[in-house]
Structure formats: structure tokens, C-alpha cells
Design a protein around this motif. Structure first.
Motif, PDB file in Angstrom:
ATOM      1  N   ALA A 118      22.673  89.467  43.141  1.00 49.90           N
ATOM      2  CA  ALA A 118      23.975  90.088  42.855  1.00 49.90           C
ATOM      3  C   ALA A 118      24.395  91.093  43.933  1.00 49.90           C
ATOM      4  N   ASN A 145      24.214  96.565  32.870  1.00 48.97           N
ATOM      5  CA  ASN A 145      23.309  97.366  33.700  1.00 48.97           C
ATOM      6  C   ASN A 145      23.015  98.645  32.923  1.00 48.97           C
ATOM      7  N   ARG A 199      31.333  98.096  45.806  1.00 61.58           N
ATOM      8  CA  ARG A 199      30.558  99.252  46.295  1.00 61.58           C
ATOM      9  C   ARG A 199      30.290  99.124  47.798  1.00 61.58           C
ATOM     10  N   THR A 245      19.243  92.736  41.843  1.00 65.22           N
ATOM     11  CA  THR A 245      20.483  93.505  41.743  1.00 65.22           C
ATOM     12  C   THR A 245      20.465  94.704  42.695  1.00 65.22           C
ATOM     13  N   ALA A 259      29.012  90.692  42.015  1.00 58.70           N
ATOM     14  CA  ALA A 259      29.258  91.742  41.019  1.00 58.70           C
ATOM     15  C   ALA A 259      29.986  92.910  41.676  1.00 58.70           C
ATOM     16  N   SER A 260      30.347  93.885  40.830  1.00 66.54           N
ATOM     17  CA  SER A 260      31.049  95.089  41.281  1.00 66.54           C
ATOM     18  C   SER A 260      32.429  94.740  41.841  1.00 66.54           C
ATOM     19  N   TYR A 304      26.967  93.703  45.535  1.00 68.18           N
ATOM     20  CA  TYR A 304      27.920  94.640  44.929  1.00 68.18           C
ATOM     21  C   TYR A 304      29.181  94.742  45.791  1.00 68.18           C
ATOM     22  N   ASP A 327      30.982  91.742  32.633  1.00 68.50           N
ATOM     23  CA  ASP A 327      30.044  92.828  32.940  1.00 68.50           C
ATOM     24  C   ASP A 327      30.315  93.961  31.954  1.00 68.50           C
ATOM     25  N   LYS A 373      36.622  95.640  41.502  1.00 72.02           N
ATOM     26  CA  LYS A 373      37.643  96.570  41.003  1.00 72.02           C
ATOM     27  C   LYS A 373      39.000  95.913  40.913  1.00 72.02           C
ATOM     28  N   LYS A 383      17.271  91.734  35.153  1.00 70.00           N
ATOM     29  CA  LYS A 383      17.801  92.257  36.414  1.00 70.00           C
ATOM     30  C   LYS A 383      16.811  93.265  37.003  1.00 70.00           C
TER      31      LYS A 383
HETATM   32  C1  E4P Z   1      26.008  94.077  38.393  1.00 72.25           C
HETATM   33  O1  E4P Z   1      24.880  93.670  38.648  1.00 72.25           O
HETATM   34  C2  E4P Z   1      26.332  95.487  38.553  1.00 72.25           C
HETATM   35  O2  E4P Z   1      25.583  96.178  37.614  1.00 72.25           O
HETATM   36  C3  E4P Z   1      27.759  95.855  38.362  1.00 72.25           C
HETATM   37  O3  E4P Z   1      28.624  94.767  38.554  1.00 72.25           O
HETATM   38  C4  E4P Z   1      28.142  97.036  39.209  1.00 72.25           C
HETATM   39  O4  E4P Z   1      29.506  97.260  39.060  1.00 72.25           O
HETATM   40  P1  E4P Z   1      30.198  98.671  39.416  1.00 72.25           P
HETATM   41  O5  E4P Z   1      30.136  98.824  40.892  1.00 72.25           O
HETATM   42  O6  E4P Z   1      31.593  98.503  38.921  1.00 72.25           O
HETATM   43  O7  E4P Z   1      29.445  99.725  38.676  1.00 72.25           O
END
Ligand code: E4P
Length: 220
Positions: free
Chosen positions: A129, A28, A134, A109, A165-166, A131, A6, A168, A85
Motif C-alpha cells: 500500500a 488502520n 502523503r 503498509t 491508499a491515502s 500512500y 478505508d 484526498k 497490515k
Molecule cells: C492505508 O493503508 C492507510 O492506512 C490509509 O489509506 C492512510 O490514509 P491517510 O493518509 O488519509 O491517513
């Protein structure tokens, strides 16, 4: 499974494409904006850095379906096989339906809920996707959302795939994969952490030290 990075960092993609079994790269608008390189420049560079047989993902802007569709066509003019996306808003769902009819593959997304994700798949999105981090940060359960979404897609929209996605932490990605998630996209720092565990480096350094002490050379 499909593993994506990403990022829009071309240098990092070149370096990591040599190491990881990459299926491609996702981006993104925030990621592209942070690199300050326009899409018509950076997307071809990313495609070249990845080499053949890889997929690129880029996102449309705009809050109306017509603008999203126009952006999707622009992105496809830059990279002919790019996956577009689309944020899963009401207008985004309308855009996904139009793009499906045009044969342009999409990824739903900004997915924070399993039913929201299912709707994008039913509208025709090829990927969805959720998150993960988040959702966790909002007090939800990202991994459970991935599990619920996978089950919903299996039952009601089997052609669509979860592209989680997203992230950490590597643990979040591992939990997704253990839950059966078939594709994930990792930010660079999380991807690097998986292959730079300090204990591994220490173990390899000790092998080298012992070998050198015994035989005076580093190779076999
Ligand atoms: C993928 O579709 C997202 O744009 C991305 O993984 C968001 O990641 P983030 O929460 O680290 O910004």
C-alpha cells in the motif's frame, strides 16, 4: 480491480456496500482509534456489514517483529480470513517473513517509496500500500511511486498487488487507476464525492422537473 473503503464506520459501510461494488474494507490504527470501538467488536461488525465474499484489513501495533506477529495472530483469531497490515519497517519485514511461513496473508503498509514496497512483496506480502497523498504532501510524486512500484512488482514479485491508499481527491484515485493500479482504498469523503457531483444532481432534477411539468406525474 478491487475497490475498498478505508474506514471503520459500520453504518457508512452498510450504506455504501449497497451502492458500491466493494471488495472489502481497510482500516488502520488511527481509523480504529477515531471510532473508539475495540477491534474485537468493530471488526466482526464490519465483516457482517460487508456481507460474504469480502476482505477486511487491520493493522498490527508494536515496533518489534514478535509483537507484530502476536498481534497478527490475535487479529486472525477475531476474523479468520483477515489480511494483516504490517508497516514496512525493518522489523515489519521480519514479521512479514514469519507470517508468510505461517500462511497468514499480509499487506505492507506505510509505503512511501517503490523500493521499500518491493521489499515487502519479496518478504511475502500479498498487497503493498503506497500512500499517494502523503507522498505528494511531502513534495514527492505519489502517482509516479505507484507506477514505479507496479513495474517493480511485475518484474520481480508478480504475485503481489498494489493496493493504493491515502487519497484526498477523486482525481488522485482516477490517476492511480489510469496508471493500471489493480486495487485502491478510498476514504468515505472521497468515495462520496465520486457519486455526489453537483452537476449530476442538477441534471437529474431538471429531468424530473420537465417530466412533471409535461405529464403531472413523476414516474413513467
Ligand atoms: C492505508 O493503508 C492507510 O492506512 C490509509 O489509506 C492512510 O490514509 P491517510 O493518509 O488519509 O491517513
Amino acid at each position: 480491480m478491487e475497490l475498498y473503503l478505508d474506514t471503520s464506520d459500520v453504518t457508512a459501510v452498510k450504506r455504501l456496500a449497497r451502492i458500491f461494488p466493494l471488495a472489502g474494507v481497510t482500516t488502520n490504527p488511527s481509523i480504529i482509534a477515531s471510532g473508539k470501538i475495540p477491534v474485537d467488536v468493530v471488526l466482526p461488525e464490519l465483516k457482517e456489514a460487508l456481507g460474504g465474499n469480502s476482505r477486511l484489513f487491520a493493522q498490527v501495533m508494536g515496533s518489534h517483529a514478535e509483537q507484530m506477529v502476536a498481534d497478527a495472530r490475535k487479529l486472525r483469531a477475531i476474523i479468520s480470513d483477515i489480511v494483516v497490515k504490517i508497516p514496512v519497517t525493518a522489523e515489519g519485514l521480519a514479521a512479514i517473513k514469519i507470517l508468510k511461513k505461517e500462511g497468514i496473508p499480509t499487506l505492507g503498509t506505510a509505503v512511501y517509496g517503490a523500493s521499500q514496497g518491493l521489499l515487502s512483496a519479496l518478504a511475502g506480502a500479498e498487497y503493498v500500500a503506497p500512500y499517494v497523498n502523503r507522498i505528494d504532501a511531502q513534495g514527492g510524486d505519489g502517482i509516479q511511486t505507484v507506477k514505479d512500484l507496479q513495474q517493480l512488482l511485475k518484474l520481480h514479485a508478480p504475485a503481489a498487488k498494489v493496493l493504493a491508499a491515502s487519497f484526498k481527491t477523486p482525481r488522485q484515485a482516477l490517476d492511480c487507476l489510469l496508471a493500471g493500479c489493480e486495487s485502491i482504498t478510498l476514504p468515505l469523503d472521497v468515495a462520496e464525492q465520486i457519486i455526489t457531483t453537483p452537476a449530476v444532481a442538477a441534471a437529474v432534477a431538471k429531468f424530473e422537473k420537465d417530466w412533471l411539468a409535461a405529464f403531472g406525474v413523476q414516474g413513467l
